[in-house]
Motif scaffolding. Structure first.
Motif, PDB file in Angstrom:
ATOM      1  N   GLY A  52      25.858  62.092  60.836  1.00 29.25           N
ATOM      2  CA  GLY A  52      26.856  62.044  61.897  1.00 29.25           C
ATOM      3  C   GLY A  52      28.043  61.174  61.519  1.00 29.25           C
ATOM      4  N   ASN A 214      22.542  61.607  65.653  1.00 29.97           N
ATOM      5  CA  ASN A 214      23.707  62.018  64.870  1.00 29.97           C
ATOM      6  C   ASN A 214      24.947  62.183  65.739  1.00 29.97           C
ATOM      7  OD1 ASN A 214      23.332  62.628  61.839  1.00 29.97           O
ATOM      8  ND2 ASN A 214      21.444  63.401  62.741  1.00 29.97           N
ATOM      9  N   PHE A 218      28.163  59.808  65.303  1.00 26.01           N
ATOM     10  CA  PHE A 218      29.458  60.444  65.031  1.00 26.01           C
ATOM     11  C   PHE A 218      30.545  59.882  65.942  1.00 26.01           C
ATOM     12  CE2 PHE A 218      32.351  63.810  66.538  1.00 26.01           C
ATOM     13  CZ  PHE A 218      33.075  64.035  65.367  1.00 26.01           C
TER      14      PHE A 218
END
Length: 264
Positions: A52, A214, A218
């Motif tokens: 991510g 993830n 991110f």
């Protein structure tokens, strides 16, 4: 691992992966304070959620990744030392990963270096990561290998390496972000291979935790990268140096208090 624990670890990863503060050190403190059992899935989780954070770099610097093949060749050259030393020193690295005190010492030593980095490398001649040579890329890649010592910080080592080669703080930080893509992707691929080779399998709940981790990593990494570039351009690395020293001190105190800390 509970959902809230996965979320907290993902936030820690997103915040610290691209800052010169050692995500490993923060993972140690966070997971130990939450009492997370370090089973094979937890170890896999802490590596795979890097996907991510990798995506955050690609999204933020999308145009840079499609400018020229020369860009990719430089990243490959910088990435090669990590592959070579990672294979040659894998057993030594595994032993170091068993020592939380190594992480603490690395944090403190790295912190001291960051306190003086702005003074040592105060005459940059390269203001864009596009302008670095292949030789410079290789040297930065060698600096990144120092991060194989737990607590050193991959971003910290590569940024200081870039500044030592006359890159400005912004250029050094950006190249460090770019170099993270092949480095972290390689580490993730190897961890997944070892996980399945060891006979382990992911349950549906574990797959969901990886997806959530993830996504959160991110989002947080995007915020961290944008904030970091602005901060370091104006203020340098001194604050991060003091921060590392404090975190390293906290780990030492926890160890002396008899708290069992395990490196992720």
């Amino acid at each position: 691992m509970k959902l809230i624990e996965a979320i907290i670890l993902a936030v820690i990863e997103g915040l610290t992966e691209f800052l010169p503060v050692s995500s490993t050190g923060h993972m140690i403190i966070g997971s130990s304070l939450m009492g997370i059992e370090h089973d094979e899935f937890v170890k896999l989780f802490t590596i795979v959620i890097q996907l991510g954070t990798i995506l955050s770099v690609i999204v933020l610097y999308f145009k840079r990744f499609f400018q020229s093949f020369d860009f990719y060749f430089k990243l490959i050259v910088a990435f090669i030392p990590a592959v070579i030393f990672g294979l040659l020193l894998s057993d030594t690295i595994d032993k170091l990963l068993e020592s939380p005190m190594t992480v603490a010492v690395s944090l403190v030593v790295g912190g001291v270096i960051l306190l003086f980095a702005d003074k040592w490398f105060n005459n940059p001649t390269i203001d864009s990561s596009n302008d670095i040579s292949y030789t410079t890329a290789l040297k930065i890649g060698l600096f990144q290998c120092l991060a194989m010592i737990p607590g050193v910080s991959r971003s910290g080592a590569s940024i200081v390496g870039g500044m030592s080669q006359k890159l400005s703080r912004k250029a050094a930080a950006e190249f460090s972000f770019f170099l993270a893509v092949p480095t972290m992707f390689g580490a993730t691929a190897k961890k997944l291979y070892d996980f399945y080779k060891g006979g382990y399998h992911l349950s549906s709940d574990e797959i969901n935790l990886l997806l959530i981790g993830n996504i959160i990593g991110f989002i947080v990494a995007i915020i961290a990268i944008k904030s970091f570039i602005g901060f370091v351009t104006k203020h340098g690395f001194r604050a991060f140096g003091w921060y590392r020293i404090v975190v390293g001190g906290i780990i030492v105190i926890l160890l002396l208090a008899g708290i069992d800390l395990q490196v992720m």
